[in-house]
Structure formats: C-alpha cells, structure tokens
Design a protein around this motif. Structure first.
Motif, PDB file in Angstrom:
ATOM      1  N   ASP A  79       0.825  -1.211   0.000  1.00 23.59           N
ATOM      2  CA  ASP A  79       0.000   0.000   0.000  1.00 23.59           C
ATOM      3  C   ASP A  79       0.856   1.258   0.000  1.00 23.59           C
ATOM      4  O   ASP A  79       0.556   2.230  -0.689  1.00 23.59           O
ATOM      5  CB  ASP A  79      -0.917   0.015   1.226  1.00 23.59           C
ATOM      6  CG  ASP A  79      -1.941  -1.093   1.192  1.00 23.59           C
ATOM      7  OD1 ASP A  79      -2.317  -1.515   0.080  1.00 23.59           O
ATOM      8  OD2 ASP A  79      -2.346  -1.539   2.282  1.00 23.59           O
ATOM      9  N   VAL A  80       1.934   1.253   0.774  1.00 22.82           N
ATOM     10  CA  VAL A  80       2.825   2.411   0.845  1.00 22.82           C
ATOM     11  C   VAL A  80       3.508   2.639  -0.500  1.00 22.82           C
ATOM     12  O   VAL A  80       3.588   3.767  -0.992  1.00 22.82           O
ATOM     13  CB  VAL A  80       3.866   2.232   1.975  1.00 22.82           C
ATOM     14  CG1 VAL A  80       4.897   3.340   1.940  1.00 22.82           C
ATOM     15  CG2 VAL A  80       3.176   2.181   3.319  1.00 22.82           C
ATOM     16  N   LEU A  81       3.977   1.567  -1.112  1.00 17.26           N
ATOM     17  CA  LEU A  81       4.628   1.701  -2.421  1.00 17.26           C
ATOM     18  C   LEU A  81       3.649   2.163  -3.493  1.00 17.26           C
ATOM     19  O   LEU A  81       4.007   2.957  -4.360  1.00 17.26           O
ATOM     20  CB  LEU A  81       5.278   0.375  -2.824  1.00 17.26           C
ATOM     21  CG  LEU A  81       6.476  -0.053  -1.973  1.00 17.26           C
ATOM     22  CD1 LEU A  81       6.966  -1.424  -2.399  1.00 17.26           C
ATOM     23  CD2 LEU A  81       7.588   0.967  -2.056  1.00 17.26           C
ATOM     24  N   ARG A  82       2.414   1.691  -3.451  1.00 19.80           N
ATOM     25  CA  ARG A  82       1.408   2.131  -4.418  1.00 19.80           C
ATOM     26  C   ARG A  82       1.103   3.621  -4.239  1.00 19.80           C
ATOM     27  O   ARG A  82       0.966   4.363  -5.206  1.00 19.80           O
ATOM     28  CB  ARG A  82       0.144   1.306  -4.266  1.00 19.80           C
ATOM     29  CG  ARG A  82      -0.894   1.608  -5.322  1.00 19.80           C
ATOM     30  CD  ARG A  82      -2.085   0.729  -5.155  1.00 19.80           C
ATOM     31  NE  ARG A  82      -1.877   0.055  -3.894  1.00 19.80           N
ATOM     32  CZ  ARG A  82      -2.648  -0.858  -3.339  1.00 19.80           C
ATOM     33  NH1 ARG A  82      -3.667  -1.233  -3.887  1.00 19.80           N
ATOM     34  NH2 ARG A  82      -2.413  -1.409  -2.196  1.00 19.80           N
ATOM     35  N   PHE A  83       1.034   4.064  -2.977  1.00 22.37           N
ATOM     36  CA  PHE A  83       0.795   5.481  -2.711  1.00 22.37           C
ATOM     37  C   PHE A  83       1.956   6.339  -3.224  1.00 22.37           C
ATOM     38  O   PHE A  83       1.755   7.363  -3.860  1.00 22.37           O
ATOM     39  CB  PHE A  83       0.602   5.701  -1.208  1.00 22.37           C
ATOM     40  CG  PHE A  83       0.343   7.120  -0.828  1.00 22.37           C
ATOM     41  CD1 PHE A  83      -0.877   7.703  -1.082  1.00 22.37           C
ATOM     42  CD2 PHE A  83       1.330   7.883  -0.223  1.00 22.37           C
ATOM     43  CE1 PHE A  83      -1.121   9.018  -0.729  1.00 22.37           C
ATOM     44  CE2 PHE A  83       1.100   9.186   0.131  1.00 22.37           C
ATOM     45  CZ  PHE A  83      -0.134   9.757  -0.130  1.00 22.37           C
ATOM     46  N   ALA A  84       3.194   5.891  -2.964  1.00 21.53           N
ATOM     47  CA  ALA A  84       4.366   6.640  -3.433  1.00 21.53           C
ATOM     48  C   ALA A  84       4.422   6.683  -4.954  1.00 21.53           C
ATOM     49  O   ALA A  84       4.757   7.706  -5.547  1.00 21.53           O
ATOM     50  CB  ALA A  84       5.639   6.008  -2.876  1.00 21.53           C
ATOM     51  N   LYS A  85       4.082   5.584  -5.591  1.00 22.72           N
ATOM     52  CA  LYS A  85       4.066   5.560  -7.053  1.00 22.72           C
ATOM     53  C   LYS A  85       3.004   6.514  -7.597  1.00 22.72           C
ATOM     54  O   LYS A  85       3.220   7.194  -8.599  1.00 22.72           O
ATOM     55  CB  LYS A  85       3.801   4.141  -7.549  1.00 22.72           C
ATOM     56  CG  LYS A  85       3.816   4.031  -9.050  1.00 22.72           C
ATOM     57  CD  LYS A  85       3.547   2.616  -9.500  1.00 22.72           C
ATOM     58  CE  LYS A  85       3.518   2.565 -11.021  1.00 22.72           C
ATOM     59  NZ  LYS A  85       3.119   1.252 -11.498  1.00 22.72           N
ATOM     60  N   GLY A  86       1.861   6.576  -6.923  1.00 17.56           N
ATOM     61  CA  GLY A  86       0.813   7.509  -7.352  1.00 17.56           C
ATOM     62  C   GLY A  86       1.250   8.958  -7.246  1.00 17.56           C
ATOM     63  O   GLY A  86       0.960   9.773  -8.126  1.00 17.56           O
ATOM     64  N   ILE A  87       1.980   9.297  -6.181  1.00 14.83           N
ATOM     65  CA  ILE A  87       2.491  10.665  -6.023  1.00 14.83           C
ATOM     66  C   ILE A  87       3.513  10.963  -7.111  1.00 14.83           C
ATOM     67  O   ILE A  87       3.537  12.047  -7.700  1.00 14.83           O
ATOM     68  CB  ILE A  87       3.104  10.858  -4.618  1.00 14.83           C
ATOM     69  CG1 ILE A  87       2.025  10.708  -3.560  1.00 14.83           C
ATOM     70  CG2 ILE A  87       3.791  12.199  -4.495  1.00 14.83           C
ATOM     71  CD1 ILE A  87       0.915  11.707  -3.644  1.00 14.83           C
ATOM     72  N   ALA A  88       4.385  10.021  -7.404  1.00 15.04           N
ATOM     73  CA  ALA A  88       5.384  10.218  -8.461  1.00 15.04           C
ATOM     74  C   ALA A  88       4.702  10.390  -9.816  1.00 15.04           C
ATOM     75  O   ALA A  88       5.123  11.217 -10.628  1.00 15.04           O
ATOM     76  CB  ALA A  88       6.353   9.048  -8.495  1.00 15.04           C
ATOM     77  N   GLN A  89       3.645   9.635 -10.072  1.00 16.37           N
ATOM     78  CA  GLN A  89       2.923   9.778 -11.332  1.00 16.37           C
ATOM     79  C   GLN A  89       2.200  11.109 -11.400  1.00 16.37           C
ATOM     80  O   GLN A  89       2.059  11.680 -12.476  1.00 16.37           O
ATOM     81  CB  GLN A  89       1.941   8.631 -11.513  1.00 16.37           C
ATOM     82  CG  GLN A  89       2.592   7.329 -11.875  1.00 16.37           C
ATOM     83  CD  GLN A  89       1.593   6.193 -11.957  1.00 16.37           C
ATOM     84  OE1 GLN A  89       0.474   6.291 -11.477  1.00 16.37           O
ATOM     85  NE2 GLN A  89       2.026   5.102 -12.567  1.00 16.37           N
ATOM     86  N   ALA A  90       1.754  11.603 -10.255  1.00 18.78           N
ATOM     87  CA  ALA A  90       1.081  12.903 -10.247  1.00 18.78           C
ATOM     88  C   ALA A  90       2.045  14.003 -10.656  1.00 18.78           C
ATOM     89  O   ALA A  90       1.693  14.893 -11.426  1.00 18.78           O
ATOM     90  CB  ALA A  90       0.505  13.192  -8.865  1.00 18.78           C
TER      91      ALA A  90
END
Length: 170
Positions: A79-90
């Motif tokens: 979950d933490v990695l998915r959240f970080a990836k989402g921020i990077a994609q943003a």
C-alpha cells in the motif's frame, strides 16, 4: 539504382571527408565569436523562460488533500509503495515536458497534527488535482484542505543554551 551503386557512391565520397572536416573547422574558428555570443543569448533566454514558466505554475496555486486515518489503519508495504508511485505519477502528469521546472511541479507530503490526530497532507499543483484526489489508502478519509489551512506558519527553530529549557547552568 541498386544497393551496390549506393555503397559505391558512399565509398567514393568518403575520400572527401577530410576536406569537409577542414572546411567545418575553418568555419568554426572564423565564426567562434558570434557562435559563442549566440550560445550565451540562448542560455539567457532559456533561463528567463524557465523563470516565467515557474512563476506561472506557482501563480495558479497549489492544492492540498488530507488523509485522515481510521482507528484500524495499518498499511502494508504494498500500500505504501502504491501510494508513493501515485504521487510520483502525479508529478510526472503535471510536468509533461522536460523544460517544466521542478520547483513549480513539486509534490509535497507532510505529516500534520494540529491539536488532533496525526494526518498525512499531500500538496501539489492545481493541475494535478484530479490525480491527487484518487490517491490514498483504503482505510483513510480524503479531505480537501482549504487555502487558509494550507498556508501554515513555518516552525521557528531556535538554537542555543538560552532558549533550551532543559539546560542547567552551573
């Protein structure tokens, strides 16, 4: 024209390469003053354009969303990695081309506790609002933060023995 003809023409023209190289070197040395001037002007214009783009991006403002965890909030590594990836994609969504300055498109993640439970605040440019809205954890409530709460006062850090309450004088 066959492939052999093309290869023969290429090989036949290869003996003129040193002459062309000398002509290019003579031209570069003869015109070095204005090519240097042109490079300096291009560099200055690039910096001015980057500053204008940065001001424009910062002028449109930033949005913040707060993630308020529930009592049973315990995210896993995935979950933490998915959240970080989402921020990077943003951030990548906002800066579509290499010229966009990082200062104007930076994403900020803060842990905030203002008289209540700890919350996670995600800030980014207004252009990334749709991407930021969809980020989050399954056990968190996502709230938009208003502009007044978004502009928090920076903490003051004071160093020295006179301001530290834990120091004793002998």
């Amino acid at each position: 024209m066959t492939t052999n003809d093309v290869i023969d023409k290429f090989i036949g023209g290869a003996h003129t390469v040193p002459e062309h190289a000398q002509a290019v070197a003579r031209w570069a040395l003869g015109n070095a003053w204005w090519t240097t001037l042109l490079a300096a002007v291009v560099l200055i214009l690039t910096q001015v354009l980057r500053q204008l783009v940065t001001r424009r991006l910062l002028k449109h403002g930033r949005l913040a969303f707060e993630l308020l965890p529930t009592n049973g909030f315990d995210p896993g590594l995935e979950d933490v990695l998915r959240f970080a990836k989402g921020i990077a994609q943003a951030q990548r969504t906002v800066s579509r081309w290499a010229f966009t300055p990082a200062r104007g498109t930076a994403m900020r993640v803060r842990l905030v506790s203002s008289g209540g439970p700890l919350s996670l605040r995600v800030e980014g440019p207004a252009r990334a609002a749709s991407v930021l809205r969809h980020q989050g954890y399954a056990q968190c409530e996502l709230r938009a933060v208003d502009a007044r709460a978004n502009q928090t006062e920076r903490p003051r850090i004071r160093l020295g023995a006179a301001t530290c309450p834990f120091t004793t004088t002998v």
